[in-house]
Every structure is written in structure tokens, then in C-alpha cells.
Design an enzyme around this catalytic site. Structure first.
Site, PDB file in Angstrom:
ATOM      1  N   ASP A 174      -2.267   3.720  -0.789  1.00 25.64           N
ATOM      2  CA  ASP A 174      -2.982   2.246  -0.492  1.00 25.64           C
ATOM      3  C   ASP A 174      -3.488   1.601  -1.596  1.00 25.64           C
ATOM      4  OD1 ASP A 174      -4.088   0.343   0.949  1.00 25.64           O
ATOM      5  OD2 ASP A 174      -6.168   1.358   1.183  1.00 25.64           O
TER       6      ASP A 174
ATOM      7  N   ASP B  22      -1.669  -6.956  -1.104  1.00 29.59           N
ATOM      8  CA  ASP B  22      -1.855  -5.499  -0.382  1.00 29.59           C
ATOM      9  C   ASP B  22      -0.487  -4.950   0.331  1.00 29.59           C
ATOM     10  OD1 ASP B  22      -3.082  -3.329   0.634  1.00 29.59           O
ATOM     11  OD2 ASP B  22      -3.742  -4.521   2.630  1.00 29.59           O
TER      12      ASP B  22
END
Length: 434
Positions: A111, A311
Site C-alpha cells: 500500500d 494511489d
């Protein structure tokens, strides 16, 4: 308890003057941490599953929407105790990670939107008692002080509680351990004395369907990148609806870029949300028309809301309604094809039916960044949901002006994050087979 949110993991951070080893077979090579460099393989979370293309798209859109909502709740402060909440789950990519001596290997979530590195230590993945290199950290540790939470006493083990914005929870103790990474060259990179979160309790939807371990690649002080003193990393995302693995490059291996036009824009810091990677978007051009969208639409506001986050853990490209509406209107005017209503079936608002014979030329989509223009190719902003049906791989976020540049928009590009230069670089590339 002593430490909610900053992620226990000081993740490979206990590196203080640590030694790194690269092992190939039975041969070990010492390397200085400042020269640490390796390539790893990331696998999409739906790769290899018995899913139809439509099912994969629906799952990806649903994950993206949930991730958007939990990110919004954290940044807007709309959830109870939002200030103590950590980045949400519903992630997209996994990598193989080993912990302990001897190492136990398992899949961990990757992540770029969080700093925390942790694993389940109840025995399902990793059991500390089986490792000769495991050691708890006490409250006097600098890593413990880096984690926000309740105060703990200096003579006790540093414990943590991590509450995610979708109410998933991980809690346990901070510890140091030896981490092992399987590289794309089949070597094993071993990093000793890594500080991480050793969870004895994990609950919630964030991890029930993904993996009970996470590697944080955010830009905060506790992330793997920051704590290993590795100033750069890059990846080249293969098509998200295919099963091809994606390469992750860490350290000096990220210095090499493929041949092609190099587009570089500054990384922007948001002091209120230090883990996120932001970039400055100044405008959007469709075909030859620049949309009438004020630049402040994408700017970070004084209260920390707004901005454009890059992201890899989000599927779609989300932009504010004030930008999405004129974009959708212009695309509808320039794409002279019959539209299909698949909002209920797929969760995407604008779809077009391709001509039964021959090809069709879709308009160029240019994103104007600070210092650069990058083209979103057809596969970056359109997705084939059914044979002959293309849908816009974008959606609207909300009136906060919060935007997310997701992984579909990034696929087919080498994306490099250079923290030393505070730069984000895009180079179009054939990511398969790198």
C-alpha cells in the site's frame, strides 16, 4: 496499550546501522543499507481467481468505492475519532514477504497510501516463538514514541492499537525481526532488526478477504521507504484485468527508466496527511479542448482536504464533481457512439457501444500537471467491460475536492517516486516481461 496509529511498523525501520544480506541459494552477500536495491514481484489481488472479466471489474469498482469512502472519512474527519483512524483497506496488490529465522513466507498487502508494516502473529502466518531473531520493543524505544496512542511505561513492552477507517482493527506489540524479500531474480534479500507491528488481534473487512499482513510504502517517517533510507521506488503496472505480475523496484534499481518520453512533476506534501503522495493537477484536455476547470479544483486546501493523491491501491481515477461533470459532458460530445446504461450492472456511469466492424478513434486525454503533460491512453481512461462495450474508468468523489489517481490510469507507465528530489516521474512502457 500504548500506540495507536502510526504503525508500529516502524517497519524495517529499526535499521539503525543495520546490515543487509542478499542470499542466492546458499551464498550470502553483504550490502550497505544505503546501497540497498532489489526488484520484487507484485500480484494483483484477483489474479488467478476463477472470475469473469465482468466480475473482476465489478469487484474492482466496489473495492475502489469503499476505499474512496474510507479515505474521505479520514481526511474530512466525518467518522467518529477520525483523527485516530488509519488508512483503509480494500487493497489491490500483494507481494511475498518472509519474517523470522528461519523465515515464514506469506502474501502481504502493498500500500502506497499507508506507512504501517505489520503481520498477524497468532500463528496463522507467523509465530514469534518459532523465530530465533524476534525481539519485543519496550516503551523506551524511539520507535514506540513514533507511534501515537496511549502512554505506556518505560519498563513495559510497547503495545499498539490500530483502528482503520472502515473499523477494521489490528492490535499487538512492536517488535524487531528479520524480514526476507523474494526478488524477481529468485534471490532473497534479508533485512535484520526491522521494527514492525506483531498483531495478536486482527478483525474487520479490510483484512478478512485480502491478507493478514501489510507492507507500507507511504511517505511518512515509519514507512519502509523512509525507514530504510531508500529515497526512491518505482513500479510498472501491467493491465489490472490480466494476470500478468507487476514489478516493484526499490532503491537504486528504480534509477533506470525505460526508453520513452520522461514526464516529471513535483511531489507535493500535505502536512496534515503525511503518508500520502500528492501531485499538482492544473487542468484536463480532451481532444483539442481544454476543459473549463479552475486549477484550484485540484488544490490542497488549508484544512488538508482536497488535492490529488497518487494511489496504486485504488482502481479508478476519482475527481471532484465540479471537474467530473464537464469532463463527462465533453467526452459524450466528442465520442460519437451509442451509449449503454450499465450503471447498475457495473457501477460505471458512462459507457459506449463500439461499432460492429472496424476500429474507432477515441479522443486524446491529456492531464496537465505542474511542469508536465501526460497522456492517458485509451486503456488508462476507458475499460472494456463487455465485448464491444467501453466504459469511462473514472468517477466523481465529492464536494471536498478530494481526488485519487488510481491504478487503471497508471497502468502502462513506469511510475517512479523519488523522495530525495521530491519528484514523481512517468514514462510510458510495455510493463509485461520487465
Amino acid at each position: 496499550m500504548a500506540s495507536p496509529k502510526y504503525y508500529l511498523f516502524v517497519i524495517l525501520c529499526a535499521f539503525a546501522a543495520q546490515t543487509f544480506l542478499i542470499s542466492a541459494g546458499h551464498e550470502h552477500h553483504l550490502a550497505d543499507k544505503n546501497g540497498l536495491s532489489f526488484e520484487a514481484t507484485m500480484t494483483h489481488i484477483d489474479a488467478g481467481k476463477n472470475l469473469t472479466r465482468l466480475e473482476r471489474i465489478k469487484r474492482a469498482v466496489e473495492r475502489g468505492n469503499r476505499r474512496l469512502e474510507t479515505l474521505k472519512s479520514r481526511i474530512s474527519g466525518t467518522s467518529p475519532s477520525a483523527g485516530a483512524l488509519v488508512h483503509p483497506g480494500h487493497y489491490e496488490y500483494l507481494m511475498t514477504l518472509g519474517i523470522g529465522t528461519p523465515p515464514t513466507y506469506f502474501d502481504a498487502i502493498i500500500d502506497t497510501g499507508s506507512d504501517l508494516t505489520w503481520t498477524d502473529c497468532t500463528g496463522d502466518l507467523f509465530l514469534p516463538a518459532n523465530s530465533s531473531s524476534y525481539s519485543n520493543l519496550t516503551c523506551s524505544s524511539e520507535f514506540c514514541f513514533a507511534v501515537t496512542g496511549e502512554t505506556c511505561h518505560n519498563d513495559t513492552v510497547c503495545s499498539y492499537l490500530q483502528l482503520y477507517a472502515d473499523w477494521s482493527v489490528t492490535m499487538g506489540v512492536l517488535a524487531t525481526e528479520t524480514f526476507a524479500f523474494r526478488t524477481s531474480k529468485k534471490d532473497v534479500l534479508t533485512v535484520r532488526n526491522v521494527a514492525f507491528g506483531c498483531a495478536d488481534y486482527v478483525s474487520g473487512t479490510t483484512f478478512s478477504t485480502n491478507a493478514n499482513a501489510l507492507v507500507g510504502l507511504g511517505r511518512g517517517s515509519l514507512s519502509m521507504i523512509s525507514q530504510l533510507d531508500e529515497p526512491q521506488f518505482s513500479y510498472c503496472l501491467t493491465p489490472v484485468l490480466e494476470n500478468e505480475p507487476t514489478k516493484l523496484f526499490l532503491g537504486s534499481s528504480a534509477s533506470s527508466l525505460p526508453h520513452g518520453p520522461v514526464r516529471t512533476t513535483p511531489l507535493v506534501q500535505n502536512p496534515k496527511y503525511a503518508s500520502f503522495y500528492y501531485m499538482t493537477v492544473l487542468g484536463i484536455i480532451i481532444g483539442k479542448k481544454r476543459l473549463h476547470i479552475p486549477p484550484e479544483t485540484f488544490a490542497i486546501k488549508a484544512d488538508g482536504t482536497g488535492g490529488v493523491v497518487v494511489d496504486s491501491g485504488t482502481t479508478l481515477f476519482y475527481i471532484p464533481t465540479t471537474a467530473y461533470n464537464p469532463l463527462a459532458k465533453e467526452l459524450t460530445e466528442q465520442i460519437k457512439l451509442k451509449q449503454a446504461n450499465l450503471t447498475q450492472e457495473v457501477g460505471l456511469d458512462h459507457c459506449w457501444i463500439m461499432p460492429s466492424s472496424g476500429s474507432y478513434s477515441f479522443p486524446k486525454f491529456i492531464l496537465h500537471l505542474k511542469g508536465a503533460y501526460i497522456e492517458l491512453f485509451r486503456e488508462n481512461y476507458l475499460i472494456e467491460v463487455k465485448p464491444g462495450v467501453q466504459c469511462l474508468a473514472m468517477s466523481q468523489s465529492d464536494s471536498l475536492g478530494f481526488s485519487i489517481f488510481g491504478n487503471i490510469a497508471q497502468q502502462g507507465y513506469m511510475v517512479r517516486y523519488d523522495l530525495a528530489r521530491e519528484e514523481l516521474t512517468f514514462v510510458p512502457s510495455h510493463c509485461k516481461g520487465l
